[in-house]
Design a protein around this motif. Sequence first.
Motif, mmCIF file in Angstrom:
data_model
loop_
_atom_site.group_PDB
_atom_site.id
_atom_site.type_symbol
_atom_site.label_atom_id
_atom_site.label_comp_id
_atom_site.label_asym_id
_atom_site.label_seq_id
_atom_site.Cartn_x
_atom_site.Cartn_y
_atom_site.Cartn_z
ATOM 1 N N ASN A 1 -13.333 -18.232 0.142
ATOM 2 C CA ASN A 1 -14.667 -17.654 0.277
ATOM 3 C C ASN A 1 -15.589 -18.676 0.918
ATOM 4 O O ASN A 1 -15.719 -19.802 0.443
ATOM 5 N N GLU A 2 -16.227 -18.293 2.029
ATOM 6 C CA GLU A 2 -17.160 -19.179 2.726
ATOM 7 C C GLU A 2 -18.499 -18.452 2.840
ATOM 8 O O GLU A 2 -18.730 -17.692 3.781
ATOM 9 N N PRO A 3 -19.388 -18.641 1.871
ATOM 10 C CA PRO A 3 -20.626 -17.859 1.838
ATOM 11 C C PRO A 3 -21.622 -18.289 2.905
ATOM 12 O O PRO A 3 -21.621 -19.441 3.350
ATOM 13 N N PRO A 4 -22.506 -17.365 3.308
ATOM 14 C CA PRO A 4 -23.591 -17.727 4.217
ATOM 15 C C PRO A 4 -24.666 -18.510 3.467
ATOM 16 O O PRO A 4 -24.604 -18.657 2.242
ATOM 17 N N GLU A 5 -25.656 -18.988 4.211
ATOM 18 C CA GLU A 5 -26.772 -19.690 3.580
ATOM 19 C C GLU A 5 -27.816 -18.725 3.043
ATOM 20 O O GLU A 5 -28.616 -19.081 2.166
ATOM 21 N N ALA A 6 -27.813 -17.499 3.562
ATOM 22 C CA ALA A 6 -28.793 -16.504 3.127
ATOM 23 C C ALA A 6 -28.296 -15.124 3.518
ATOM 24 O O ALA A 6 -27.417 -14.976 4.381
ATOM 25 N N VAL A 7 -28.874 -14.096 2.867
ATOM 26 C CA VAL A 7 -28.568 -12.706 3.172
ATOM 27 C C VAL A 7 -29.879 -11.981 3.430
ATOM 28 O O VAL A 7 -30.857 -12.166 2.688
ATOM 29 N N HIS B 1 -21.169 -11.998 -0.219
ATOM 30 C CA HIS B 1 -21.140 -11.737 1.221
ATOM 31 C C HIS B 1 -20.179 -12.639 1.980
ATOM 32 O O HIS B 1 -20.007 -12.479 3.186
ATOM 33 N N GLY B 2 -19.530 -13.557 1.279
ATOM 34 C CA GLY B 2 -18.408 -14.289 1.870
ATOM 35 C C GLY B 2 -17.095 -13.766 1.323
ATOM 36 O O GLY B 2 -16.066 -14.396 1.468
ATOM 37 N N GLY C 1 -17.902 -5.079 3.324
ATOM 38 C CA GLY C 1 -17.115 -6.252 2.957
ATOM 39 C C GLY C 1 -15.658 -5.973 2.667
ATOM 40 O O GLY C 1 -15.017 -6.728 1.932
ATOM 41 N N THR C 2 -15.103 -4.918 3.262
ATOM 42 C CA THR C 2 -13.716 -4.548 2.952
ATOM 43 C C THR C 2 -12.708 -5.078 3.970
ATOM 44 O O THR C 2 -11.513 -4.827 3.822
ATOM 45 N N SER C 3 -13.143 -5.785 4.990
ATOM 46 C CA SER C 3 -12.191 -6.337 5.957
ATOM 47 C C SER C 3 -11.317 -7.386 5.263
ATOM 48 O O SER C 3 -11.741 -8.024 4.295
ATOM 49 N N VAL C 4 -10.107 -7.571 5.769
ATOM 50 C CA VAL C 4 -9.128 -8.384 5.039
ATOM 51 C C VAL C 4 -8.696 -9.651 5.767
ATOM 52 O O VAL C 4 -7.827 -10.365 5.273
ATOM 53 N N GLU C 5 -9.280 -9.953 6.913
ATOM 54 C CA GLU C 5 -8.891 -11.171 7.631
ATOM 55 C C GLU C 5 -10.056 -12.161 7.750
ATOM 56 O O GLU C 5 -10.147 -12.927 8.700
ATOM 57 N N GLY C 6 -10.965 -12.138 6.767
ATOM 58 C CA GLY C 6 -12.049 -13.114 6.738
ATOM 59 C C GLY C 6 -13.172 -12.839 7.712
ATOM 60 O O GLY C 6 -13.957 -13.738 8.024
ATOM 61 N N GLN C 7 -13.291 -11.597 8.193
ATOM 62 C CA GLN C 7 -14.321 -11.299 9.193
ATOM 63 C C GLN C 7 -15.751 -11.546 8.699
ATOM 64 O O GLN C 7 -16.642 -11.823 9.490
ATOM 65 N N VAL C 8 -15.999 -11.427 7.377
ATOM 66 C CA VAL C 8 -17.364 -11.608 6.874
ATOM 67 C C VAL C 8 -17.613 -13.010 6.326
ATOM 68 O O VAL C 8 -18.717 -13.306 5.846
ATOM 69 N N ASN C 9 -16.625 -13.879 6.388
ATOM 70 C CA ASN C 9 -16.842 -15.260 5.976
ATOM 71 C C ASN C 9 -17.834 -15.958 6.906
ATOM 72 O O ASN C 9 -18.008 -15.546 8.061
ATOM 73 N N ALA C 10 -18.436 -17.039 6.395
ATOM 74 C CA ALA C 10 -19.417 -17.794 7.190
ATOM 75 C C ALA C 10 -18.980 -19.249 7.281
ATOM 76 O O ALA C 10 -19.564 -20.126 6.636
#
Length: 472
Positions: free
Chosen positions: A50-56, A41-42, A85-94
């Motif tokens: 890749n900057e993952p979240p703490e939880a999903v 999810h990151g 998760g297909t965005s390409v500019e880091g939109q889903v990074n945490a």
Amino acid sequence: MVHRSVAMQGEDGALRECGLAALAARFGERFSRSAALREQHGHTVTWLANEPPEAVVFPDSTPEVQEIVRQCARHRLPIIPFGTGTSVEGQVNAPAGGVSIDFSRMQAILAVNEEDMDCVVQPGVTRKALNEHLRDKGLFFPIDPGADASLGGMAATRASGTNAVRYGTMREAVVAVKAVMADGEVLTSARRARKSASGYDLTRLLVGSEGTLGIITELTLRLHGIPEAISGGYCPFPDVEAACNAVIMTIQLGIPVARIELLDAAQVKACNVYSNLGLPEAPMLFLEFHGSEGGVAEQSEKFAAIAGDCGGGDFHWSTMAEERTRLWQARHDAYWAAKALRPGASSYSTDVCVPISRLAECVAETRRALEAARLVGTILGHVGDGNFHVLLLVDGQDARERAAVDTFLRDLIARSLAAGGTCSGEHGIGQGKAKYLAAEHGVPAVRAMRLIKRALDPGNILNPGKLFDAAD
């Protein structure tokens, strides 16, 4: 990977852990702190870290999203919406940690209003699933980014695609959204009427806000009738400038082209290998026309004449669905095809958009810049509206290449802005292009955007670290 937010100590860290524990107790198996899931999810499809979240967490409904947002607001936990998760500019990074809200369980098509040609869907519905559902009703949804993206994510990033030249982007396709705001309240941005002069245009404010102003949990979308006839095909050109000149002339003469896509010679070579096309390895336009049988034949013939005037070869076109599908599937697979040109390389996909009159010179200069920098890359794009992409294949461990890429990207965006264009035609800003926002819009406009963000999300919990560069 240790996240800086995970390593927080003291009162804030304890408060966040309390919030995570509360969400775990409430959602049970639909809440996870698995390292593999968090890393997914990151996910980024470029070389952004890749900057993952703490939880999903996986909600089922708008009320459950409200619960999550209220819990996160109470415990100062950032929230990152996640579609496919297909965005390409880091939109889903945490970058600040927090909770990723995965909408894969919210995939209901709530209503199809055939007479009004609109529908209401949950955000996890993908564009392909929607069109499969609509097929028997004689309707379709035209916005088609290369990936089978979720419609909520497409609205959040103001996505586009190959059909944009005729049908527009998500900006035109979204009639209304339902969004959970930072305080947990639900906002409905508009009614289903085709137009309104009532109040601020909240729909347009939320479409393209990349999850920083509200979390979209429902969308009303404009639909179109499936055309009576479709023709499509390809036409080679001696160089990208000649191909772009044919595009400009086609648009200026008012030929109602539905799709007109550019692939440079390197991209055609990649598609030939990956999709077994057998096309001439030359700059190429893929085209499609929608209308009556007589209309699409006439439009195809008119384009063939334009192509000849611009130095192009024969326009090979057909109304056979199988032939057109094979061609457009190859276009949608262009990213993966290009990656195969340099196995093991890191990929960086970027896009700009310029006024149509400046397209030929900008694309030609970009191709020359690629060659001068000795970079491996391809150019392709939705050139009917001036939008083109560059996919760079880079050895991330090579300092020369990294420096050359930085210079190339800076110059590409400067070239676009100098031509009256934008730093992002459809990829959005996210993290990757935040540093260019002020150069494009000016400091007063970015200041106004920040004020809107602060007013709607005073705690800065909605997708923090996106859109705005720290220096703005």
